[in-house]
Design a protein around this motif. Structure first.
Motif, PDB file in Angstrom:
ATOM      1  N   PRO A   1      -1.784  17.158 -11.201  1.00  0.00           N
ATOM      2  CA  PRO A   1      -2.507  18.241 -10.516  1.00  0.00           C
ATOM      3  C   PRO A   1      -3.746  18.716 -11.255  1.00  0.00           C
ATOM      4  CG  PRO A   1      -0.448  19.048 -11.464  1.00  0.00           C
ATOM      5  CD  PRO A   1      -0.422  17.555 -11.581  1.00  0.00           C
ATOM      6  N   ALA A   2      -3.791  18.508 -12.566  1.00  0.00           N
ATOM      7  CA  ALA A   2      -4.943  18.969 -13.334  1.00  0.00           C
ATOM      8  C   ALA A   2      -6.049  17.928 -13.401  1.00  0.00           C
ATOM      9  CB  ALA A   2      -4.498  19.348 -14.751  1.00  0.00           C
ATOM     10  N   THR A   3      -5.684  16.666 -13.626  1.00  0.00           N
ATOM     11  CA  THR A   3      -6.694  15.620 -13.828  1.00  0.00           C
ATOM     12  C   THR A   3      -6.881  14.712 -12.615  1.00  0.00           C
ATOM     13  OG1 THR A   3      -5.115  14.015 -14.707  1.00  0.00           O
ATOM     14  CG2 THR A   3      -6.075  15.603 -16.272  1.00  0.00           C
ATOM     15  N   GLY A   4      -5.909  14.711 -11.721  1.00  0.00           N
ATOM     16  CA  GLY A   4      -5.969  13.800 -10.582  1.00  0.00           C
ATOM     17  C   GLY A   4      -5.560  12.381 -10.920  1.00  0.00           C
ATOM     18  N   ALA A   5      -5.092  12.158 -12.163  1.00  0.00           N
ATOM     19  CA  ALA A   5      -4.718  10.812 -12.602  1.00  0.00           C
ATOM     20  C   ALA A   5      -3.476  10.324 -11.865  1.00  0.00           C
ATOM     21  CB  ALA A   5      -4.467  10.803 -14.103  1.00  0.00           C
ATOM     22  N   LEU A   6      -3.467   9.047 -11.589  1.00  0.00           N
ATOM     23  CA  LEU A   6      -2.296   8.434 -10.965  1.00  0.00           C
ATOM     24  C   LEU A   6      -1.172   8.291 -11.990  1.00  0.00           C
ATOM     25  CD1 LEU A   6      -4.142   5.665  -8.918  1.00  0.00           C
ATOM     26  CD2 LEU A   6      -3.018   7.682  -7.990  1.00  0.00           C
ATOM     27  N   PRO A   7       0.071   8.204 -11.544  1.00  0.00           N
ATOM     28  CA  PRO A   7       1.200   8.089 -12.468  1.00  0.00           C
ATOM     29  C   PRO A   7       1.054   6.884 -13.393  1.00  0.00           C
ATOM     30  CG  PRO A   7       1.983   8.482 -10.236  1.00  0.00           C
ATOM     31  CD  PRO A   7       0.515   8.226 -10.127  1.00  0.00           C
ATOM     32  N   GLY A   8       1.517   7.038 -14.622  1.00  0.00           N
ATOM     33  CA  GLY A   8       1.381   5.970 -15.605  1.00  0.00           C
ATOM     34  C   GLY A   8       2.134   4.706 -15.244  1.00  0.00           C
ATOM     35  N   GLY A   9       3.198   4.830 -14.484  1.00  0.00           N
ATOM     36  CA  GLY A   9       3.985   3.658 -14.122  1.00  0.00           C
ATOM     37  C   GLY A   9       3.514   2.938 -12.875  1.00  0.00           C
ATOM     38  N   PHE A  10       2.355   3.333 -12.344  1.00  0.00           N
ATOM     39  CA  PHE A  10       1.843   2.704 -11.122  1.00  0.00           C
ATOM     40  C   PHE A  10       1.178   1.376 -11.455  1.00  0.00           C
ATOM     41  CE2 PHE A  10      -1.952   2.473  -8.187  1.00  0.00           C
ATOM     42  CZ  PHE A  10      -1.247   1.941  -7.119  1.00  0.00           C
ATOM     43  N   HIS A  11       1.603   0.306 -10.797  1.00  0.00           N
ATOM     44  CA  HIS A  11       1.079  -1.036 -11.062  1.00  0.00           C
ATOM     45  C   HIS A  11       0.339  -1.537  -9.825  1.00  0.00           C
ATOM     46  CE1 HIS A  11       3.361  -1.439 -14.814  1.00  0.00           C
ATOM     47  NE2 HIS A  11       4.359  -0.834 -14.173  1.00  0.00           N
ATOM     48  N   TYR A  12      -0.942  -1.252  -9.747  1.00  0.00           N
ATOM     49  CA  TYR A  12      -1.718  -1.622  -8.564  1.00  0.00           C
ATOM     50  C   TYR A  12      -1.727  -3.131  -8.341  1.00  0.00           C
ATOM     51  CZ  TYR A  12      -5.710  -2.728  -5.622  1.00  0.00           C
ATOM     52  OH  TYR A  12      -6.504  -3.245  -4.643  1.00  0.00           O
ATOM     53  N   ALA A  13      -1.995  -3.898  -9.390  1.00  0.00           N
ATOM     54  CA  ALA A  13      -2.168  -5.347  -9.240  1.00  0.00           C
ATOM     55  C   ALA A  13      -0.914  -6.013  -8.695  1.00  0.00           C
ATOM     56  CB  ALA A  13      -2.558  -5.969 -10.575  1.00  0.00           C
ATOM     57  N   GLU A  14       0.247  -5.524  -9.095  1.00  0.00           N
ATOM     58  CA  GLU A  14       1.492  -6.169  -8.690  1.00  0.00           C
ATOM     59  C   GLU A  14       2.072  -5.590  -7.402  1.00  0.00           C
ATOM     60  OE1 GLU A  14       0.862  -6.712 -13.013  1.00  0.00           O
ATOM     61  OE2 GLU A  14       0.937  -4.917 -11.743  1.00  0.00           O
ATOM     62  N   THR A  15       1.486  -4.518  -6.871  1.00  0.00           N
ATOM     63  CA  THR A  15       2.062  -3.890  -5.684  1.00  0.00           C
ATOM     64  C   THR A  15       1.059  -3.819  -4.538  1.00  0.00           C
ATOM     65  OG1 THR A  15       1.550  -1.685  -6.579  1.00  0.00           O
ATOM     66  CG2 THR A  15       3.747  -2.574  -7.020  1.00  0.00           C
ATOM     67  N   HIS A  16       0.038  -2.966  -4.668  1.00  0.00           N
ATOM     68  CA  HIS A  16      -0.899  -2.749  -3.579  1.00  0.00           C
ATOM     69  C   HIS A  16      -1.834  -3.938  -3.373  1.00  0.00           C
ATOM     70  CE1 HIS A  16      -4.176   0.113  -1.724  1.00  0.00           C
ATOM     71  NE2 HIS A  16      -4.142  -1.060  -1.132  1.00  0.00           N
ATOM     72  N   ASN A  17      -2.285  -4.545  -4.423  1.00  0.00           N
ATOM     73  CA  ASN A  17      -3.218  -5.672  -4.315  1.00  0.00           C
ATOM     74  C   ASN A  17      -2.726  -6.681  -3.277  1.00  0.00           C
ATOM     75  OD1 ASN A  17      -4.399  -8.362  -4.991  1.00  0.00           O
ATOM     76  ND2 ASN A  17      -5.425  -7.173  -6.570  1.00  0.00           N
TER      77      ASN A  17
ATOM     78  N   ILE B   1       0.815  -1.215   0.000  1.00  0.00           N
ATOM     79  CA  ILE B   1       0.000   0.000   0.000  1.00  0.00           C
ATOM     80  C   ILE B   1       0.852   1.270   0.000  1.00  0.00           C
ATOM     81  CG2 ILE B   1      -0.243   0.184   2.504  1.00  0.00           C
ATOM     82  CD1 ILE B   1      -3.166   0.967   2.048  1.00  0.00           C
ATOM     83  N   LEU B   2       2.090   1.179   0.480  1.00  0.00           N
ATOM     84  CA  LEU B   2       2.967   2.354   0.455  1.00  0.00           C
ATOM     85  C   LEU B   2       3.142   2.860  -0.968  1.00  0.00           C
ATOM     86  CD1 LEU B   2       4.957   4.287   1.908  1.00  0.00           C
ATOM     87  CD2 LEU B   2       6.744   2.572   1.504  1.00  0.00           C
ATOM     88  N   GLU B   3       3.180   1.947  -1.931  1.00  0.00           N
ATOM     89  CA  GLU B   3       3.337   2.349  -3.330  1.00  0.00           C
ATOM     90  C   GLU B   3       2.133   3.176  -3.782  1.00  0.00           C
ATOM     91  OE1 GLU B   3       6.183   2.348  -6.345  1.00  0.00           O
ATOM     92  OE2 GLU B   3       6.253   1.545  -4.318  1.00  0.00           O
ATOM     93  N   THR B   4       0.945   2.817  -3.310  1.00  0.00           N
ATOM     94  CA  THR B   4      -0.246   3.595  -3.638  1.00  0.00           C
ATOM     95  C   THR B   4      -0.220   4.949  -2.933  1.00  0.00           C
ATOM     96  OG1 THR B   4      -1.543   1.580  -3.965  1.00  0.00           O
ATOM     97  CG2 THR B   4      -2.778   3.607  -3.565  1.00  0.00           C
ATOM     98  N   GLU B   5       0.237   4.956  -1.693  1.00  0.00           N
ATOM     99  CA  GLU B   5       0.360   6.225  -0.973  1.00  0.00           C
ATOM    100  C   GLU B   5       1.283   7.178  -1.723  1.00  0.00           C
ATOM    101  OE1 GLU B   5      -0.176   4.221   3.482  1.00  0.00           O
ATOM    102  OE2 GLU B   5       1.817   4.711   2.716  1.00  0.00           O
ATOM    103  N   ARG B   6       2.390   6.646  -2.222  1.00  0.00           N
ATOM    104  CA  ARG B   6       3.323   7.475  -2.978  1.00  0.00           C
ATOM    105  C   ARG B   6       2.724   7.891  -4.311  1.00  0.00           C
ATOM    106  NH1 ARG B   6       8.725   3.767  -1.796  1.00  0.00           N
ATOM    107  NH2 ARG B   6       9.280   4.703   0.225  1.00  0.00           N
ATOM    108  N   ALA B   7       1.962   7.004  -4.937  1.00  0.00           N
ATOM    109  CA  ALA B   7       1.338   7.340  -6.221  1.00  0.00           C
ATOM    110  C   ALA B   7       0.336   8.484  -6.062  1.00  0.00           C
ATOM    111  CB  ALA B   7       0.650   6.100  -6.801  1.00  0.00           C
ATOM    112  N   TYR B   8      -0.417   8.463  -4.979  1.00  0.00           N
ATOM    113  CA  TYR B   8      -1.382   9.543  -4.751  1.00  0.00           C
ATOM    114  C   TYR B   8      -0.673  10.880  -4.506  1.00  0.00           C
ATOM    115  CZ  TYR B   8      -5.900   7.272  -4.905  1.00  0.00           C
ATOM    116  OH  TYR B   8      -7.044   6.658  -5.351  1.00  0.00           O
TER     117      TYR B   8
END
Length: 402
Positions: free
Chosen positions: A121-137, A109-116
């Motif tokens: 700043p304009a769209t609120g989109a998470l970084p393109g290199g963030f891999h939820y399934a392989e990290t936070h899941n 979950i730390l990876e998600t915390e860092r991604a957030y």
């Protein structure tokens, strides 16, 4: 149940990397807790951090799994030749006959915390290199271990709060007994993150001192991180070495008394202990040492003491969380390995940081100084939020009770 062999085991925590460092710290009465300087956390508390985790990225072919939790898992897998023992098990059984069962509380979950923190700043989109399934899941840790060894047997993550790392032994045992696999990599991995530190602080459960399980002045937990693993296999017909370590019994219960508080009389804990003894075919007087769950909160230690003293009379016991901190989803696996070390090396590990056992608790033979002893059978307790309880019975093969 038919005993299973712990072919090999290893542990990495704030006490150090591998079994030698762990055993040396426990023998010397040295804990690994230090004042919290993790990330930008502003909390007056102590943590059990593993040194150098962020300096060692995961293997290049597994780059999508890059996060602190999987880096810690990789460090753990490469201690005490554990990876080599798994590879030799693959040669014996094949990649499809080895399961993977990993306990974790918050995974990566730390990876998600860092991604957030890095959202657009304009769209609120998470970084393109963030891999939820392989990290936070939650399944990430099990998927990583499975991929690390190229295994193709059943795999699962177990997330039942602080009993996760013990319940993996139960899940693996069921699959081995059902004939679905011949061996299993079991373990627990949990790493420091902002969610657990601030979450437990909001529950007013963090101590401002190194935690003191069962002490008269105990006032809360110290959060730690760890990676601990064991290789479980069926016992063969060949005679076992006297110092071989066996999983004799498993007990599980779910008392559901309260989301974050144990049953005040420890009824769920007692049920898990009774089941573990029954499945091992042993009476309470066969246990030589109890590794207590012992979180150092007033209510948890009181409830566990009532459960233990209802069944045992003067059995030596201690909580090793004073040395390692509470490693949450990894705690059950870490403490199973410490219990295996007690059996292997004939040592009772001390409850580090505890100086005066609370006289208001039911009487316990609490080990304050590590000492040599004849240790043949050990009970290890792990009790989680929501009343998810698990107790394990481990034994030395050459012990007279067996």
């Amino acid at each position: 149940m038919k005993p299973l062999l712990l072919t090999h085991f290893t542990a990495t925590s704030c006490l150090g990397r591998g079994l030698d460092a762990t055993l040396a710290a426990l023998r010397a009465g040295h804990g690994g807790l230090a004042r919290c300087d993790f990330e930008d956390v502003i909390l007056d508390t102590w943590v059990g951090a593993v040194d150098g985790v962020d300096a060692q990225p995961v293997r290049a072919d597994l780059a999508d799994f890059e996060c602190r939790n999987n880096r810690l898992a990789q460090i753990g897998l490469n201690q005490d030749d554990f990876a080599g023992h798994v590879e030799r098990a693959v040669a014996r059984h094949g990649v499809e006959r080895i399961g993977v069962f990993i306990g974790t509380s918050t995974s990566g979950i730390l990876e998600t915390e860092r991604a957030y923190q890095r959202r657009d700043p304009a769209t609120g989109a998470l970084p393109g290199g963030f891999h939820y399934a392989e990290t936070h899941n939650t399944y990430s840790a099990a998927a990583f271990v499975r991929a690390y060894f190229g295994l193709r047997g059943p795999a699962m993550a177990i997330s039942t709060a602080c009993s996760s790392g013990a319940k993996v032994f139960a899940a693996a045992r069921r699959m081995i007994e059902a004939g679905l696999i011949d061996a299993a990599v079991v373990g627990g991995v949990d790493s420091l993150c902002l969610t657990t530190l601030y979450g437990f602080n909001s529950l007013e459960l963090l101590s401002r001192q190194p935690c003191r399980p069962f002490d008269t002045a105990r006032d809360g937990i110290s959060i730690g991180e760890a990676a601990a693993f064991a290789l479980l296999e069926r016992t063969s017909d060949a005679p076992l070495a006297d110092n071989a370590i066996l999983l004799l019994g498993v007990g599980e219960s779910s008392d559901a008394h309260h989301m974050s508080s144990p049953h005040p009389q420890g009824l769920g804990a007692r049920m898990a202990i009774e089941q573990a003894l029954a499945s091992a075919g042993l009476d309470a007087n066969a246990i030589d040492y109890i590794n207590l769950h012992g979180t150092a909160t007033p209510s948890n230690d009181a409830a566990e003491s009532r459960a233990v003293t209802a069944l045992f009379d003067g059995t030596p016991c201690s909580s090793t969380k004073g040395a390692t901190g509470h490693t949450l989803g990894a705690a059950g696996a870490l403490e199973a390995v410490i219990s295996a070390l007690a059996l292997r090396d004939q040592q009772l590990p001390a409850g580090i940081n505890t100086t005066q056992v609370d006289p208001m608790l039911a009487p316990l033979d609490y080990v304050l100084t590590s000492r040599a002893a004849r240790v043949g059978v050990v009970l290890s307790n792990s009790f989680g939020f929501g009343g998810t309880n698990c107790s394990l019975v481990l034994a030395r093969a050459g012990h007279a009770h067996l």
